[in-house]
Structure formats: structure tokens, C-alpha cells
Design a protein around this motif. Structure first.
Motif, mmCIF file in Angstrom:
data_model
loop_
_atom_site.group_PDB
_atom_site.id
_atom_site.type_symbol
_atom_site.label_atom_id
_atom_site.label_comp_id
_atom_site.label_asym_id
_atom_site.label_seq_id
_atom_site.Cartn_x
_atom_site.Cartn_y
_atom_site.Cartn_z
ATOM 1 N N ASP A 261 0.969 -1.283 0.098
ATOM 2 C CA ASP A 261 0.148 0.210 -0.170
ATOM 3 C C ASP A 261 0.939 1.219 -0.096
ATOM 4 O O ASP A 261 0.667 2.201 -0.766
ATOM 5 C CB ASP A 261 -0.862 0.119 1.180
ATOM 6 N N LYS A 262 2.065 1.339 0.820
ATOM 7 C CA LYS A 262 3.179 2.406 0.768
ATOM 8 C C LYS A 262 3.513 2.455 -0.421
ATOM 9 O O LYS A 262 3.659 3.599 -1.199
ATOM 10 C CB LYS A 262 3.784 2.441 1.839
ATOM 11 N N ASP A 263 3.932 1.467 -1.144
ATOM 12 C CA ASP A 263 4.560 1.433 -2.611
ATOM 13 C C ASP A 263 3.598 1.882 -3.562
ATOM 14 O O ASP A 263 4.079 2.800 -4.661
ATOM 15 C CB ASP A 263 4.844 0.273 -2.877
ATOM 16 N N GLN A 264 2.352 1.812 -3.300
ATOM 17 C CA GLN A 264 1.434 2.080 -4.311
ATOM 18 C C GLN A 264 1.149 3.506 -4.074
ATOM 19 O O GLN A 264 0.977 4.392 -5.226
ATOM 20 C CB GLN A 264 -0.003 1.523 -4.010
ATOM 21 N N GLN A 265 1.095 4.170 -3.001
ATOM 22 C CA GLN A 265 0.946 5.521 -2.755
ATOM 23 C C GLN A 265 2.317 6.372 -3.448
ATOM 24 O O GLN A 265 2.098 7.512 -3.792
ATOM 25 C CB GLN A 265 0.834 5.931 -1.127
ATOM 26 N N ASN A 266 3.431 5.840 -3.075
ATOM 27 C CA ASN A 266 4.381 6.423 -3.611
ATOM 28 C C ASN A 266 4.998 6.430 -4.950
ATOM 29 O O ASN A 266 5.172 7.417 -5.612
ATOM 30 C CB ASN A 266 5.677 6.029 -2.754
ATOM 31 N N GLN A 267 4.562 5.288 -5.531
ATOM 32 C CA GLN A 267 5.263 4.855 -6.855
ATOM 33 C C GLN A 267 4.034 4.919 -7.882
ATOM 34 O O GLN A 267 4.143 5.113 -9.266
ATOM 35 C CB GLN A 267 6.227 3.870 -6.912
ATOM 36 N N GLY A 268 2.721 4.271 -7.432
ATOM 37 C CA GLY A 268 1.551 3.985 -8.393
ATOM 38 C C GLY A 268 1.800 2.926 -9.240
ATOM 39 O O GLY A 268 1.026 2.548 -10.085
ATOM 40 N N LYS A 269 2.887 1.898 -8.855
ATOM 41 C CA LYS A 269 3.101 0.815 -9.693
ATOM 42 C C LYS A 269 2.296 -0.381 -9.210
ATOM 43 O O LYS A 269 2.331 -1.460 -10.252
ATOM 44 C CB LYS A 269 4.393 0.419 -9.799
ATOM 45 N N ILE A 270 1.752 -0.429 -8.201
ATOM 46 C CA ILE A 270 1.470 -1.681 -7.657
ATOM 47 C C ILE A 270 0.068 -1.868 -7.936
ATOM 48 O O ILE A 270 -0.736 -0.917 -8.142
ATOM 49 C CB ILE A 270 1.362 -1.832 -6.382
ATOM 50 N N ASP A 271 -0.527 -3.180 -8.570
ATOM 51 C CA ASP A 271 -1.590 -3.185 -9.011
ATOM 52 C C ASP A 271 -2.864 -3.612 -7.778
ATOM 53 O O ASP A 271 -2.509 -3.949 -6.912
ATOM 54 C CB ASP A 271 -1.875 -4.672 -9.608
ATOM 55 N N GLU A 272 -4.030 -2.569 -7.923
ATOM 56 C CA GLU A 272 -4.699 -2.697 -6.789
ATOM 57 C C GLU A 272 -5.545 -4.156 -6.396
ATOM 58 O O GLU A 272 -5.799 -4.606 -5.165
ATOM 59 C CB GLU A 272 -6.173 -1.858 -7.110
ATOM 60 N N GLY A 273 -5.379 -4.944 -7.593
ATOM 61 C CA GLY A 273 -5.828 -6.432 -7.290
ATOM 62 C C GLY A 273 -4.958 -7.066 -6.244
ATOM 63 O O GLY A 273 -5.255 -8.261 -5.630
#
Length: 183
Positions: A54-66
Motif C-alpha cells: 500500500d505504501k509503494d502504491q501511494q509513492n510510485q503508483g506501480k502496484i496493482d490494486e488487485g
């Protein structure tokens, strides 16, 4: 050479503990204790992975929500299985105490008072990140710096989930009790 208790009828052991029954319940108790510890480790490890994703998604936006949703489902399932395993553990432990003659044979979870501890432990086991809490966040406004801080509820529950480390420590400490000859 020790006695072979298998050849004696069970009625001889009415005043003493029946060793076969006690040994069987001891093994069951040890196995359910290990299962509880396993679900604790799965949930804690998954909580850490979930927080990092979740932190990586917030910082980079590369993580899939799935990926995050799958981790949340695993977390919820591990919590539910842990709660069920804890309840089973208390039932087996009561049977073990009856077999060891630590409590009277008519005792149950309610009359022995064990239900209170079981309820508290079950509630603690259900604390953690869940898929249905993903959209809930807490906003805090800091007037001094004129900034709003947003906390996701699952991140806060991830921190509180570290209270589950008691389950792993309990398994280590109690495994000595159930495997010792003096138990």
C-alpha cells in the motif's frame, strides 16, 4: 521396561489419569497450538506485506490494486481461521484438564470461567487489516501547521496486529509444558 497400559481396562484408571487419553489430548493440544501459531504468523506476515504494498502504491503508483485486495482477503481468512482454531484449542484444553483431573468432569467452558479468556483472545485474533475496512480512513487536521493527515484504518490495525505476537510466544512456552514428562 515400563508397563503396557494398553492391556488394562479403562475402568482401572477411574481414580488416576488414563495415560493413552492424556497423551492423545496432549498431542491434539500441541497440534492446535502450532496451528494457531501458524495462522498468527500468516496474518502478521501478510499485514507487513500489505502495508508495504500500500505504501509503494501511494509513492510510485506501480502496484496493482488487485494485489492489495488479494492480500486483504488472505488477511481476513487467516483471522477467521485463527479465531476458530483458538476456540477449538480451548475445547481441547478443557478435555485435557479433565483427563488430567485438574477440573471436575462436569465442568464446561462457562462453568470453569475459561470463556472469558477465550472471548478476549478471539477478539484480539480478529484485530487486523480486512478487505471490508479498506475504504475507511481517518483524517486529522493539525492547526499549528495547517495540514491534514490521513490515516487508513487498515494501516492502524496493522500496527495493532503486532499484539498477536503473544500467540507465537505462547506456542513456544507451552510446547515445553506439553512435551515435558512433568506436565
Amino acid at each position: 521396561m515400563g508397563r503396557d497400559f494398553c492391556n488394562y481396562p479403562k475402568s482401572i484408571f477411574t481414580e488416576w489419569e488414563h495415560p493413552i487419553t492424556v497423551n492423545e489430548l496432549t498431542l491434539r493440544l500441541l497440534m492446535i497450538e502450532l496451528l494457531c501459531s501458524f495462522f498468527n504468523i500468516v496474518h502478521l506476515g501478510n499485514s507487513i506485506i500489505l502495508y508495504e504494498l500500500d505504501k509503494d502504491q501511494q509513492n510510485q503508483g506501480k502496484i496493482d490494486e488487485g494485489d492489495i485486495q488479494i492480500a486483504l482477503y488472505i488477511s481476513t481468512i487467516a483471522c477467521i481461521f485463527l479465531a476458530v482454531a483458538i476456540n477449538i484449542r480451548y475445547v481441547i484444553e478443557l478435555k485435557w484438564r479433565k483427563a488430567k483431573h485438574y477440573v471436575i468432569t462436569t465442568d464446561n467452558l462457562y462453568s470453569s470461567g475459561t470463556w472469558k479468556i477465550m472471548l478476549i483472545e478471539t477478539i484480539i485474533s480478529l484485530i487486523g487489516p480486512h478487505f471490508f475496512l479498506d475504504s475507511i480512513s481517518i483524517d486529522e487536521y493539525v492547526q499549528r501547521w495547517d495540514v491534514t493527515i490521513t490515516y487508513k484504518l487498515n494501516h492502524l490495525l496493522c500496527c495493532v496486529a503486532w499484539a498477536k505476537c503473544y500467540g507465537i510466544m505462547r506456542t513456544v512456552l507451552l510446547s515445553n509444558r506439553y512435551t515435558s514428562a512433568w506436565g
